[in-house]
Motif scaffolding. Structure first.
Motif, mmCIF file in Angstrom:
data_model
loop_
_atom_site.group_PDB
_atom_site.id
_atom_site.type_symbol
_atom_site.label_atom_id
_atom_site.label_comp_id
_atom_site.label_asym_id
_atom_site.label_seq_id
_atom_site.Cartn_x
_atom_site.Cartn_y
_atom_site.Cartn_z
ATOM 1 N N HIS A 56 0.825 -1.206 0.000
ATOM 2 C CA HIS A 56 0.000 0.000 0.000
ATOM 3 C C HIS A 56 0.861 1.258 0.000
ATOM 4 N N ASN A 57 1.978 1.203 0.697
ATOM 5 C CA ASN A 57 2.879 2.357 0.723
ATOM 6 C C ASN A 57 3.421 2.660 -0.671
ATOM 7 N N LEU A 58 3.796 1.617 -1.420
ATOM 8 C CA LEU A 58 4.331 1.808 -2.765
ATOM 9 C C LEU A 58 3.237 2.308 -3.719
ATOM 10 N N VAL A 59 2.023 1.838 -3.501
ATOM 11 C CA VAL A 59 0.912 2.298 -4.333
ATOM 12 C C VAL A 59 0.769 3.811 -4.234
ATOM 13 N N PHE A 60 0.759 4.311 -3.016
ATOM 14 C CA PHE A 60 0.584 5.745 -2.841
ATOM 15 C C PHE A 60 1.837 6.530 -3.201
ATOM 16 N N SER A 61 2.992 5.908 -3.114
ATOM 17 C CA SER A 61 4.208 6.573 -3.582
ATOM 18 C C SER A 61 4.124 6.824 -5.084
ATOM 19 N N ILE A 62 3.593 5.836 -5.807
ATOM 20 C CA ILE A 62 3.429 5.989 -7.262
ATOM 21 C C ILE A 62 2.361 7.032 -7.576
ATOM 22 N N ILE A 118 3.051 14.036 2.375
ATOM 23 C CA ILE A 118 4.148 13.321 3.046
ATOM 24 C C ILE A 118 3.634 12.633 4.300
ATOM 25 N N ALA A 119 2.857 13.360 5.105
ATOM 26 C CA ALA A 119 2.311 12.771 6.328
ATOM 27 C C ALA A 119 1.374 11.608 6.029
ATOM 28 N N GLY A 120 0.696 11.660 4.892
ATOM 29 C CA GLY A 120 -0.267 10.612 4.557
ATOM 30 C C GLY A 120 0.336 9.394 3.912
ATOM 31 N N THR A 121 1.499 9.534 3.263
ATOM 32 C CA THR A 121 2.059 8.414 2.497
ATOM 33 C C THR A 121 3.322 7.803 3.091
ATOM 34 N N VAL A 122 3.986 8.490 4.010
ATOM 35 C CA VAL A 122 5.227 7.957 4.582
ATOM 36 C C VAL A 122 5.002 6.705 5.437
ATOM 37 N N PRO A 123 3.963 6.649 6.263
ATOM 38 C CA PRO A 123 3.747 5.438 7.086
ATOM 39 C C PRO A 123 3.639 4.173 6.235
ATOM 40 N N LYS A 124 3.999 3.066 6.825
ATOM 41 C CA LYS A 124 3.931 1.786 6.108
ATOM 42 C C LYS A 124 2.518 1.531 5.612
ATOM 43 N N GLU A 125 1.536 1.872 6.416
ATOM 44 C CA GLU A 125 0.134 1.781 6.008
ATOM 45 C C GLU A 125 -0.376 3.215 5.837
ATOM 46 N N PRO A 126 -0.492 3.688 4.604
ATOM 47 C CA PRO A 126 -0.826 5.096 4.350
ATOM 48 C C PRO A 126 -2.153 5.523 4.971
ATOM 49 N N HIS A 127 -2.243 6.811 5.287
ATOM 50 C CA HIS A 127 -3.493 7.391 5.777
ATOM 51 C C HIS A 127 -4.314 7.811 4.554
ATOM 52 N N LEU A 130 -6.394 11.024 4.722
ATOM 53 C CA LEU A 130 -5.612 12.258 4.674
ATOM 54 C C LEU A 130 -5.218 12.596 3.235
ATOM 55 N N VAL A 131 -4.837 11.576 2.466
ATOM 56 C CA VAL A 131 -4.495 11.801 1.066
ATOM 57 C C VAL A 131 -5.726 12.245 0.271
ATOM 58 N N ALA A 132 -6.898 11.801 0.699
ATOM 59 C CA ALA A 132 -8.141 12.202 0.026
ATOM 60 C C ALA A 132 -8.507 13.654 0.303
ATOM 61 N N MET A 133 -7.802 14.288 1.260
ATOM 62 C CA MET A 133 -8.133 15.657 1.657
ATOM 63 C C MET A 133 -7.404 16.719 0.843
ATOM 64 N N PRO A 240 -11.945 3.362 0.552
ATOM 65 C CA PRO A 240 -11.956 3.456 -0.915
ATOM 66 C C PRO A 240 -12.957 4.503 -1.430
ATOM 67 N N VAL A 241 -14.129 4.533 -0.820
ATOM 68 C CA VAL A 241 -15.145 5.503 -1.225
ATOM 69 C C VAL A 241 -14.694 6.914 -0.839
ATOM 70 N N ALA A 242 -14.095 7.052 0.341
ATOM 71 C CA ALA A 242 -13.613 8.356 0.803
ATOM 72 C C ALA A 242 -12.570 8.918 -0.162
ATOM 73 N N TYR A 243 -11.646 8.075 -0.595
ATOM 74 C CA TYR A 243 -10.601 8.523 -1.514
ATOM 75 C C TYR A 243 -11.214 8.981 -2.842
ATOM 76 N N THR A 244 -12.130 8.189 -3.350
ATOM 77 C CA THR A 244 -12.763 8.515 -4.636
ATOM 78 C C THR A 244 -13.567 9.808 -4.558
#
Length: 354
Positions: A56-62, A118-127, A130-133, A240-244
């Motif tokens: 999941h971390n790599l997904v959000f890094s991309i 950065i705060a949303g994607t750095v953790p091993k399990e992304p927030h 937060l990225v949706a915000m 998933p719905v929140a992100y979309t």
């Protein structure tokens, strides 16, 4: 007619800029922007999160690495246009190192978004939430900043620093005026010629100022309210719905607001022209951003007469035209920096002639 009297033109000062001749360029930009900011982050998220074995971390890094290419390009394009030698896009009478108001806010909001991503994607399990915000954060920021300018304007505060072509110490400009000036002059290629023409229209037409004031309240206030609603949704529904929804609902809001704005502005421009022809579109201290200047009813005021409790906080103070005084004359001189002299003459670079 008395000697030396100034004959008012039959129409408001024109704005030498047309969107009709730039339809293809505008459409091309917005298609790229929507694909980059709406289609790409959502498509990559669903494809990489559910169709691959990537962490999941790599997904959000991309996703974040490919995000905002158009915005980054636009940021540096604006910097180049503002800083280049003999730039014809920078604010009127501003030194070379001075950014316009939009670029300053563009920089600040990018720093905020960078910290958020950065705060949303750095953790091993992304927030994910937060990225949706990201887009709601942009709505909160610009809504708060641009609405604050008009609140300070209503309270009588002066500009604490140069706001694009409005000098420090002048009447606080309505925020939408500064936004239109900056975007059209730099991004739209209107340059200082457009900045000067817009300032001429702004200072000479109380109706035009009120229309921009009301429109800014509509967009800035709507941005804050809708961002708050989207935020509540993001932290309520599944990830998933929140992100979309976090990446798509802001575009839906902007589309609805734009559909309301277009006929609204067209109607107000017709009303301004009619009021000007009847000599009711002018008033207050000439060539001054006089917030007490009387004006004909705007479209919003006409609607509000039927709904008296509709957003009463967006009304500017109305009173009879004030008699020019020493203080008023001083404010007028300050506000007219980069604007035409009373006889309307000006040098090509936006400097006034006396």
């Amino acid at each position: 007619m008395e000697d030396g009297a100034v004959i008012a033109p039959p129409e408001p000062p024109p704005l030498p800029y047309s969107l009709h001749t730039r339809k293809k360029a505008i459409a091309f930009f917005w298609i790229l922007f929507v694909v980059d900011t709406l289609g790409q982050p959502i498509a990559l998220y669903w494809a990489l999160w559910y169709a691959t074995d990537l962490s999941h971390n790599l997904v959000f890094s991309i996703v974040t690495a490919t995000l905002g290419g158009i915005s980054v390009f636009e940021y540096f394009y604006r910097l180049y246009n503002l800083f280049r030698k003999n730039s014809r896009a920078r604010p009127l009478n501003a030194r070379k190192s001075w950014l316009d108001f939009f670029q300053i806010n563009f920089t600040i909001v990018w720093l905020i978004l960078a910290a958020e991503l950065i705060a949303g994607t750095v953790p091993k399990e992304p927030h994910v939430r937060l990225v949706a915000m990201v887009l709601p954060t942009v709505m909160f920021y610009f809504g708060a900043v641009y609405l604050s300018l008009d609140i300070f304007r209503m309270l009588g505060y002066k500009a604490p620093f140069r706001i694009s072509s409005t000098p420090k110490g002048s009447v606080m400009p309505t925020a939408l005026y500064a936004l239109i000036e900056d975007v059209v002059a730099v991004d739209g290629g209107g340059g200082q010629m457009y900045r000067y023409a817009l300032r001429t229209r702004y200072l000479s037409s109380p109706y035009f100022r009120r229309m921009l004031f009301e429109m800014n309240c509509f967009w800035s206030g709507g941005s804050i309210v809708c961002a708050a609603a989207i935020t509540a949704i993001i932290f309520t529904v599944s990830q998933p719905v929140a992100y979309t929804l976090g990446w798509s609902l802001p575009f839906a809001w902007a589309g609805i607001w734009a559909l309301i704005t277009i006929p609204w502005v067209q109607s107000d421009l017709r009303r301004e022209k009619k009021a000007w022809a009847e000599n009711r579109g002018q008033g207050g201290i000439p060539w001054t951003d006089d917030i007490t200047a009387p004006t004909a009813r705007t479209r919003f005021a006409s609607v509000q007469e039927h709904l008296p409790n509709l957003l009463p906080w967006v009304r500017e103070k109305q009173s009879a035209p004030s008699t020019p005084s020493a203080d008023g004359a001083a404010d007028g001189a300050s506000a007219a920096d980069g604007a035409p002299a009373p006889d309307g003459t000006a040098a090509p670079d936006g400097q006034t002639t006396h």
